[in-house]
Design an enzyme around this catalytic site. Sequence first.
Site, PDB file in Angstrom:
ATOM      1  N   LYS A 177       0.851  -1.207   0.000  1.00 53.20           N
ATOM      2  CA  LYS A 177       0.000   0.000   0.000  1.00 53.20           C
ATOM      3  C   LYS A 177       0.878   1.245   0.000  1.00 53.20           C
ATOM      4  O   LYS A 177       1.498   1.573   1.004  1.00 53.20           O
ATOM      5  CB  LYS A 177      -0.922   0.055   1.222  1.00 53.20           C
ATOM      6  CG  LYS A 177      -2.000   1.124   1.029  1.00 53.20           C
ATOM      7  CD  LYS A 177      -2.628   1.593   2.314  1.00 53.20           C
ATOM      8  CE  LYS A 177      -1.946   2.791   2.938  1.00 53.20           C
ATOM      9  NZ  LYS A 177      -1.893   4.007   2.108  1.00 53.20           N
ATOM     10  N   GLU A 252      10.770   1.652   9.578  1.00 53.36           N
ATOM     11  CA  GLU A 252      11.672   2.765   9.228  1.00 53.36           C
ATOM     12  C   GLU A 252      10.896   4.039   9.501  1.00 53.36           C
ATOM     13  O   GLU A 252       9.938   4.344   8.790  1.00 53.36           O
ATOM     14  CB  GLU A 252      12.074   2.696   7.754  1.00 53.36           C
ATOM     15  CG  GLU A 252      12.889   1.490   7.370  1.00 53.36           C
ATOM     16  CD  GLU A 252      14.243   1.458   8.008  1.00 53.36           C
ATOM     17  OE1 GLU A 252      14.746   2.517   8.438  1.00 53.36           O
ATOM     18  OE2 GLU A 252      14.805   0.355   8.118  1.00 53.36           O
ATOM     19  N   CYS A 286      13.334  11.721   5.778  1.00 57.91           N
ATOM     20  CA  CYS A 286      13.617  11.153   7.103  1.00 57.91           C
ATOM     21  C   CYS A 286      15.062  11.434   7.510  1.00 57.91           C
ATOM     22  O   CYS A 286      15.375  11.575   8.679  1.00 57.91           O
ATOM     23  CB  CYS A 286      13.335   9.660   7.106  1.00 57.91           C
ATOM     24  SG  CYS A 286      14.225   8.773   5.819  1.00 57.91           S
ATOM     25  N   GLU A 384      10.248  16.385  14.323  1.00 59.87           N
ATOM     26  CA  GLU A 384      10.520  16.344  12.892  1.00 59.87           C
ATOM     27  C   GLU A 384       9.645  17.393  12.198  1.00 59.87           C
ATOM     28  O   GLU A 384       8.424  17.264  12.186  1.00 59.87           O
ATOM     29  CB  GLU A 384      10.154  14.936  12.413  1.00 59.87           C
ATOM     30  CG  GLU A 384      10.785  14.540  11.129  1.00 59.87           C
ATOM     31  CD  GLU A 384      10.371  13.134  10.704  1.00 59.87           C
ATOM     32  OE1 GLU A 384       9.271  12.681  11.061  1.00 59.87           O
ATOM     33  OE2 GLU A 384      11.161  12.512   9.986  1.00 59.87           O
TER      34      GLU A 384
HETATM   35  P1  NDP Z   1       2.528   8.348   7.700  1.00 59.53           P
HETATM   36  O1  NDP Z   1       3.025   7.629   8.901  1.00 59.53           O
HETATM   37  O2  NDP Z   1       1.446   9.331   7.857  1.00 59.53           O
HETATM   38  O3  NDP Z   1       2.011   7.288   6.596  1.00 59.53           O
HETATM   39  C1  NDP Z   1       2.829   6.233   6.136  1.00 59.53           C
HETATM   40  C2  NDP Z   1       1.939   5.169   5.518  1.00 59.53           C
HETATM   41  O4  NDP Z   1       1.143   4.564   6.545  1.00 59.53           O
HETATM   42  C3  NDP Z   1       0.958   5.708   4.479  1.00 59.53           C
HETATM   43  O5  NDP Z   1       0.827   4.771   3.429  1.00 59.53           O
HETATM   44  C4  NDP Z   1      -0.336   5.814   5.285  1.00 59.53           C
HETATM   45  O6  NDP Z   1      -1.508   5.769   4.496  1.00 59.53           O
HETATM   46  C5  NDP Z   1      -0.219   4.570   6.147  1.00 59.53           C
HETATM   47  N1  NDP Z   1      -1.078   4.578   7.330  1.00 59.53           N
HETATM   48  C6  NDP Z   1      -1.693   5.614   7.936  1.00 59.53           C
HETATM   49  N2  NDP Z   1      -2.414   5.192   9.009  1.00 59.53           N
HETATM   50  C7  NDP Z   1      -2.247   3.849   9.068  1.00 59.53           C
HETATM   51  C8  NDP Z   1      -2.730   2.841   9.950  1.00 59.53           C
HETATM   52  N3  NDP Z   1      -3.521   3.123  10.972  1.00 59.53           N
HETATM   53  N4  NDP Z   1      -2.352   1.564   9.733  1.00 59.53           N
HETATM   54  C9  NDP Z   1      -1.526   1.252   8.712  1.00 59.53           C
HETATM   55  N5  NDP Z   1      -1.041   2.166   7.834  1.00 59.53           N
HETATM   56  C10 NDP Z   1      -1.391   3.454   8.015  1.00 59.53           C
HETATM   57  O7  NDP Z   1       3.824   8.987   7.037  1.00 59.53           O
HETATM   58  P2  NDP Z   1       3.905   9.984   5.821  1.00 59.53           P
HETATM   59  O8  NDP Z   1       3.323   9.336   4.586  1.00 59.53           O
HETATM   60  O9  NDP Z   1       3.373  11.296   6.263  1.00 59.53           O
HETATM   61  O10 NDP Z   1       5.497  10.063   5.598  1.00 59.53           O
HETATM   62  C11 NDP Z   1       6.317  10.870   6.319  1.00 59.53           C
HETATM   63  C12 NDP Z   1       6.990  10.129   7.457  1.00 59.53           C
HETATM   64  O11 NDP Z   1       7.713   9.013   6.962  1.00 59.53           O
HETATM   65  C13 NDP Z   1       8.000  10.976   8.193  1.00 59.53           C
HETATM   66  O12 NDP Z   1       7.864  10.827   9.583  1.00 59.53           O
HETATM   67  C14 NDP Z   1       9.334  10.394   7.738  1.00 59.53           C
HETATM   68  O13 NDP Z   1      10.382  10.609   8.624  1.00 59.53           O
HETATM   69  C15 NDP Z   1       9.003   8.965   7.568  1.00 59.53           C
HETATM   70  N6  NDP Z   1       9.982   8.327   6.658  1.00 59.53           N
HETATM   71  C16 NDP Z   1      10.921   7.475   7.192  1.00 59.53           C
HETATM   72  C17 NDP Z   1      11.899   6.926   6.381  1.00 59.53           C
HETATM   73  C18 NDP Z   1      12.913   5.970   6.922  1.00 59.53           C
HETATM   74  O14 NDP Z   1      13.461   5.202   6.138  1.00 59.53           O
HETATM   75  N7  NDP Z   1      13.219   5.962   8.216  1.00 59.53           N
HETATM   76  C19 NDP Z   1      11.979   7.247   4.959  1.00 59.53           C
HETATM   77  C20 NDP Z   1      10.943   8.140   4.524  1.00 59.53           C
HETATM   78  C21 NDP Z   1       9.978   8.653   5.360  1.00 59.53           C
HETATM   79  P3  NDP Z   1      -2.211   7.110   3.926  1.00 59.53           P
HETATM   80  O15 NDP Z   1      -1.380   8.283   4.296  1.00 59.53           O
HETATM   81  O16 NDP Z   1      -2.273   6.862   2.480  1.00 59.53           O
HETATM   82  O17 NDP Z   1      -3.582   7.170   4.543  1.00 59.53           O
END
Ligand code: NDP
Length: 495
Positions: A177, A252, A286, A384
């Site tokens: 997803k 991650e 990130c 962040e």
């Molecule tokens: P989110 O945590 O908001 O979302 C990540 C994914 O999780 C999306 O596909 C989202 O779906 C999904 N999601 C949301 N709620 C749920 C749930 N209850 N159960 C399962 N899945 C869920 O992150 P962002 O998309 O806003 O990305 C930014 C974040 O990602 C930052 O904190 C960044 O640091 C981190 N990141 C970490 C990296 C690493 O390698 N350490 C690399 C890149 C980013 P949807 O939003 O489509 O509803």
Amino acid sequence: MTPRSYELLIDGRWTKARSGETIERVSPAHGVTVSTYSKASEHEADLAISAARAAFDRGSWPRMSGSERSKVLLNVASLIERDAELLAMLDTLESGKPIAQARGEIAGAADIWRYAAALTRDLHGESFSTIGPHKLGVVVRDPIGVVSIITPWNFPFLIVSQKLPFALAAGCTAVVKPSELTSASTLYLGKLLLEAGLPAGVVNILSGKGLDVGAVMTSDPRVDMISFTGSTRVGKSAMATAAQTLKKVSMELGGKNPQIIFADADLEAALDAAVFGAYFNAGECCNAGSRLIIQRSIAESFVADLQRKVRDVKVGDPLDEDVRVGAIVTPEHLAKIEGYVADAQEAGAEVKVGGTRLDYESGQFMAPTIVDGVKPQMTIAREEVFGPVLSVLTFETAEEAVVIANGTDYGLSAGVWSRDFNTCLNVSRGIHAGTVWMNTFMDGASELPFGGYKQSGLGRELGRRAVDDYTEEKTLHMHHGPRTAWWVTNPAGQA
Ligand code: NDP
């Protein structure tokens, strides 16, 4: 611009969601709709998990030799390279990242698929011939099963490529997803997987919301592992859900990464890396080097040079080849970034450059921003921001720099700059982070493991052991020869 439409990939077929609902993605830089995806719900999540489960339990993929699996992964890498320009364009239009940068990410992703293909043929366990006479222990690695892969919006194609090829190399099947904001390149990958010869049902791709689709993917008992990249907040909640069925999790998560600059560093190089670290991907990264920790004796002149350098960073239309900083992903996110800057000013910090949104006609942009006089306890130094905002802090001694660097809940990455290699190594070894760069920043290689300490995550991606993460170890404990330790009686009456 005619928006592209996408359906869901379930069991090898492109399928519309039963509800008929769709998600529209508006380009954050251009203000026009660029993609329409079918919007999956719990029903489609259930179908996708059923397909992945059947492909794992009865299909050919987990039973193929490493050599056969690696051929498919190599095909995928070649197809990614063939369609690289389109993939880069999809990520740019949906995320707002500069096109030149997106091209680099697609090339990096193809390299990861090739690396995983090589590891496919080297997946092996261990043997123990020293556990006693007539005994042999063999530890084999079985694929763990069905993996739910959930990815964020900031590096859509690169992040799915840090997970999926390794899961496939191990022989797993998957439900993927992507973020609802940037699903296009991952859905397009589905087309390439089928073309590359991946059997139906091995990978299923759903565009949809985390709250419904993601929730099923983390709770369904037929799923064996969750591989999640996203925010620490959502990661914790996904882990709590996964705990109900004791799934393996790989996380991650976020980062609040320090770059420490000593007075004896190559200051020209450090300056460029400080700007790159803070504003690459508009800081929506990130790994962003969002905390610059400068030795006090050079702080004033370094910040003055920084201001000049930042003014030269080209911000604007991400389709412009020379642009370095593109658009911010959504209007809500832009407002959140501005909120962090306002909060820092109220707490006594000083905005040296930027601090405001840029008033372009379409889309949302934020000026690269330097916030000086930040203290370690301020919110902007601990949370962040995920935007083009650099916080400047200072230190006197190496010990103090390490204390400041470690003073957040995160531990993803860090940078250290000094011409004295002893300084670099001593400081690096004191820092609690999964990656420490010395005299460079945000370099990556498929061979090197990546992941976080503390609340930046669990487990490591990439590197030689990335495939192992998608396996279970099975111990085969064998005895060859006469039984030696009778428990009840020895029929031959021997001792
Ligand atoms: P989110 O945590 O908001 O979302 C990540 C994914 O999780 C999306 O596909 C989202 O779906 C999904 N999601 C949301 N709620 C749920 C749930 N209850 N159960 C399962 N899945 C869920 O992150 P962002 O998309 O806003 O990305 C930014 C974040 O990602 C930052 O904190 C960044 O640091 C981190 N990141 C970490 C990296 C690493 O390698 N350490 C690399 C890149 C980013 P949807 O939003 O489509 O509803």
